[in-house]
Design an enzyme around this catalytic site. Structure first.
Site, PDB file in Angstrom:
ATOM      1  N   GLU A  39       0.794  -1.227   0.000  1.00 29.97           N
ATOM      2  CA  GLU A  39       0.000   0.000   0.000  1.00 29.97           C
ATOM      3  C   GLU A  39       0.827   1.279   0.000  1.00 29.97           C
ATOM      4  O   GLU A  39       0.419   2.284  -0.569  1.00 29.97           O
ATOM      5  CB  GLU A  39      -0.918   0.022   1.236  1.00 29.97           C
ATOM      6  CG  GLU A  39      -2.054  -0.977   1.188  1.00 29.97           C
ATOM      7  CD  GLU A  39      -3.175  -0.535   0.273  1.00 29.97           C
ATOM      8  OE1 GLU A  39      -3.080   0.553  -0.321  1.00 29.97           O
ATOM      9  OE2 GLU A  39      -4.157  -1.277   0.130  1.00 29.97           O
ATOM     10  N   SER A  54     -31.614 -31.194  48.621  1.00 30.09           N
ATOM     11  CA  SER A  54     -30.741 -31.816  49.619  1.00 30.09           C
ATOM     12  C   SER A  54     -29.305 -31.303  49.583  1.00 30.09           C
ATOM     13  O   SER A  54     -28.445 -31.864  50.271  1.00 30.09           O
ATOM     14  CB  SER A  54     -30.721 -33.336  49.401  1.00 30.09           C
ATOM     15  OG  SER A  54     -32.009 -33.890  49.573  1.00 30.09           O
TER      16      SER A  54
END
Length: 693
Positions: free
Chosen positions: A85, A345
């Site tokens: 680029e 329980s």
């Protein structure tokens, strides 16, 4: 002389004009700065304890824009990006004059644009200040913005903006979002083929999207790899090999873990972009995978929740609030880890722990499992049958209800609730009710998170941990007295580690307890090793009954699968502390060979009178005797067990007379904390601490 004078005057005028131009440009730069603040509109991220991405949220305009810096991406990708680029990126000041001249000359010669001259700085200018038109004026503004950006930011900071805002098709912006969506991974380690594709896409992101235009994406990647500067960067032959690598044809979902924790983090700090949690990504992934598979088997309308915590630090390392956050039929948006439900329980281990601690029983003590009446309360076992004489070890492993209630009656429900407060857990009682025997079978409300917090004490020698919320990093071990003494904790773990795993589950060396609430509304299981505690809840969020739902049959298989999928190696349970040993029945003291209560409700062990026990007031109770008004009422004291006569002491001072009765009145001399002690004729003592209000 005239010529020199004119030259001098002209030069001076030129300097003045140049200086004026520079001043004008500087003034314009200050008056019209680049809109760098727009670069802060990013996706919020929720991270695990190690900084890995758990979940991201789209921006207000629906973009996936994850903040990305130079340190977050593969260095090879950065070299390829600059080579393709903007080869002179590190040399120019925002505008590449050589590239601009070359592009202009090519345009004049060919009558069309042959190559571009846009630098990375210019692209950043366009990304943070997009313009629909592509006019000469827009290009000039882009050039000026690039120079302004270069004056304000370093090269790495400019790259950071590009890496965060570059378009990749659809609502994907930035290299991280693209790498996660197309490759399913962070961009720290990219192959040459992957890096080339990420370099190519931002130029024409919609036309080159690999999930829609595969051929265009392949051609664009090929152009990147064939660029001489790029080929030089990647090395001899690498570009050719990369061209042969297949391009992904579908877009993946960005990480979307820990939905409830993530939503809570955003609500807590909506302005923060990065939220650190105590979760571990591999653990969270494993638990959620188990939850999805379990939900398919459970059927419609049922949800489930899981919490996994480090008992040594209190950190929540994994949390699943529901079977599926987006499943409305399961009310998936409700975080069931924070909802009070009946625990069945699952509180029984703490009852047994108190009984062990007080020396009432040993593992091999015989206890009766037969129908019993506790002043009108008649507990029954889950399967409506009774086992007769069983050992305490068998009673807990089989989760028998009658033995648990007998032991709770002996240790006192209020004492159990006081112990829970040591872990900063306060189960919710029914309105206007005091602690009763029903709490041993689930007659209270408790959250899954609090239940796991209680069990951290069993996993770490009786010392509970505060779990925090999994977001703010506030977990810690709690100071103060332990929930249970280490020997009692070891006895409980020794029993629960011997419970048979559910069918098909491997023995993992964990201790675990199951529970089923009244009416088949909740199925629970909590398991732990020497480091981690995992709790599982299954049920309907609307609290409806689910016939056949049980802790052992429904929740326990999920527990074992979740432990296996968490990726955490099993830590052995703590070694027995000094004095901890399993004693055979024949070797037990006579007083511990059988546990029973006589007709008067007094504790009896093999015919010997037990040690005295203060049953009222309970430990830690706040008793209103009118201290604020100054006229204190007397307090009734009650005890069980022991051998008469009895000597009572209040705050270390003996009351006036010995008593042969098991009730006594005491007149406090003021409000506040008081310590009450009773001593029987055999010299055995019991004490409670109370608060006089």
């Amino acid at each position: 002389m005239r010529l020199w004078r004119k030259f001098a005057i002209g030069s001076a005028a030129g300097v003045v004009l140049a200086g004026g131009a520079l001043l004008a440009l500087d003034a314009a730069d200050k008056a019209f700065p680049p809109p760098l603040d727009k670069a802060d509109m990013l996706s919020a991220e929720v991270l695990d304890a190690d900084g890995q991405l758990l979940r991201a949220f789209a921006t207000a305009e629906g973009r996936w824009r994850l903040k990305t810096g130079v340190a977050d991406v593969d260095p090879q990708f950065l070299r390829m990006l600059v080579a393709y680029e903007d080869q002179r990126f590190y040399d120019h000041g925002g505008v590449d004059v050589w590239a601009l001249g070359r592009a202009s000359l090519q345009f004049v010669r060919n009558g069309r644009i042959v190559s571009g001259a846009s630098t990375l700085s210019m692209q950043v200018a366009r990304l943070i200040e997009p313009r629909a038109e592509r006019s000469f004026a827009a290009k000039l503004l882009q050039l000026a913005r690039a120079v302004q950006i270069e004056r304000r930011l370093s090269k790495d900071e400019i790259l950071d903006l590009y890496l965060t805002h570059a378009p990749y098709g659809g609502n994907l912006e930035g290299v991280r979002a693209a790498s996660l969506a197309y490759f399913g991974k962070e961009p720290r380690r990219l192959t040459v083929a992957e890096a080339a594709l990420l370099v190519a896409l931002p130029q024409l992101p919609e036309r080159r999207r690999p999930d829609r235009n595969l051929q265009a994406a392949q051609e664009a990647r090929k152009r990147v790899l064939e660029r001489a500067a790029v080929a030089e960067v990647v090395g001899d032959g690498e570009a050719g090999r990369a061209e042969a690598v297949a391009i992904p044809m579908r877009r993946m979902q960005l990480p979307a873990l820990a939905a409830h924790v993530a939503e809570a983090a955003l609500r807590k700090q909506p302005a923060v972009l990065k939220h650190q949690t105590t979760l571990k990504k591999p653990v969270q992934q494993g638990l959620e995978a188990v939850a999805r598979a379990a939900a398919m088997k459970l059927g419609p309308k049922l949800s489930l929740a899981m919490v996994m915590a480090d008992a040594q630090t209190g950190a929540i390392v994994g949390e699943v609030g529901s079977a599926d956050y987006f499943d409305a039929s399961r009310s998936g948006w409700i975080d069931m880890t924070r909802v009070n439900r009946s625990p069945g329980s699952t509180l029984k281990p703490f009852i047994y722990g108190l009984a062990f601690e007080q020396g009432l029983v040993s593992q091999e003590t015989i206890i009766e499992d037969r129908p019993a009446d506790f002043f009108g309360y008649r507990p029954r076992n889950f399967d409506m049958s009774y086992q007769g004489d069983v050992t305490v070890r068998e009673a807990l492993q089989l989760s028998l209800n009658v033995p648990a209630v007998k032991l709770l009656d002996a240790v006192g429900p209020s004492r159990l609730m006081v112990r829970f407060r040591r872990a900063e857990v306060r189960p919710v009682l029914p309105p206007n009710e005091t602690p009763g025997l029903a709490i041993g079978l689930g007659g209270v409300g408790i959250t899954l998170k609090d239940l796991v917090q209680l069990y951290t004490a069993l996993a770490d020698r009786g010392r509970p941990a505060r779990l925090g919320d999994g977001i703010t990093g506030t977990p810690e071990k709690l100071d103060g007295e332990p929930l249970l003494e280490p020997v009692a904790v070891w006895n409980v773990a020794d029993i629960l580690s011997g419970v048979i795993p559910p069918a098909g589950a491997p023995q993992r060396g964990i201790a675990y307890k199951t529970g089923t609430s009244y009416g088949y509304r909740d199925a629970w299981t909590v398991g732990y090793d020497g480091r981690y505690v995992l709790g599982v809840w299954v049920g309907r969020p609307d609290n409806s009954a689910v016939p056949g739902l049980t802790g052992y049959g429904t929740a326990a298989p999920i527990l074992f699968e979740a432990f296996a999928r968490s990726g955490i190696a099993t830590t052995p349970l703590p070694r027995p502390p000094a004095g901890a040993v399993r004693i055979a029945l024949s070797e037990l003291p006579i007083s511990q060979r059988r546990f029973a209560l006589n007709a008067s409700g007094l504790l009896v062990c093999s015919g010997r009178e037990p040690a005295p026990q203060i049953v009222y007031p309970p430990e830690g109770a706040h008793i209103d005797l009118g201290a604020k008004g100054g006229d204190l009422s007397p307090l009734m004291l009650k005890l069980q067990g022991g051998r008469a006569p009895f000597r009572w002491l209040a705050n270390g001072k003996p009351l006036p007379d010995l008593s042969r009765r098991r009730t006594q009145q005491w007149q406090p001399d003021g409000g506040g904390y008081s310590k009450l002690t009773v001593i029987d004729s055999a010299g055995r003592a019991a004490s409670v601490g109370v608060f006089i209000d």
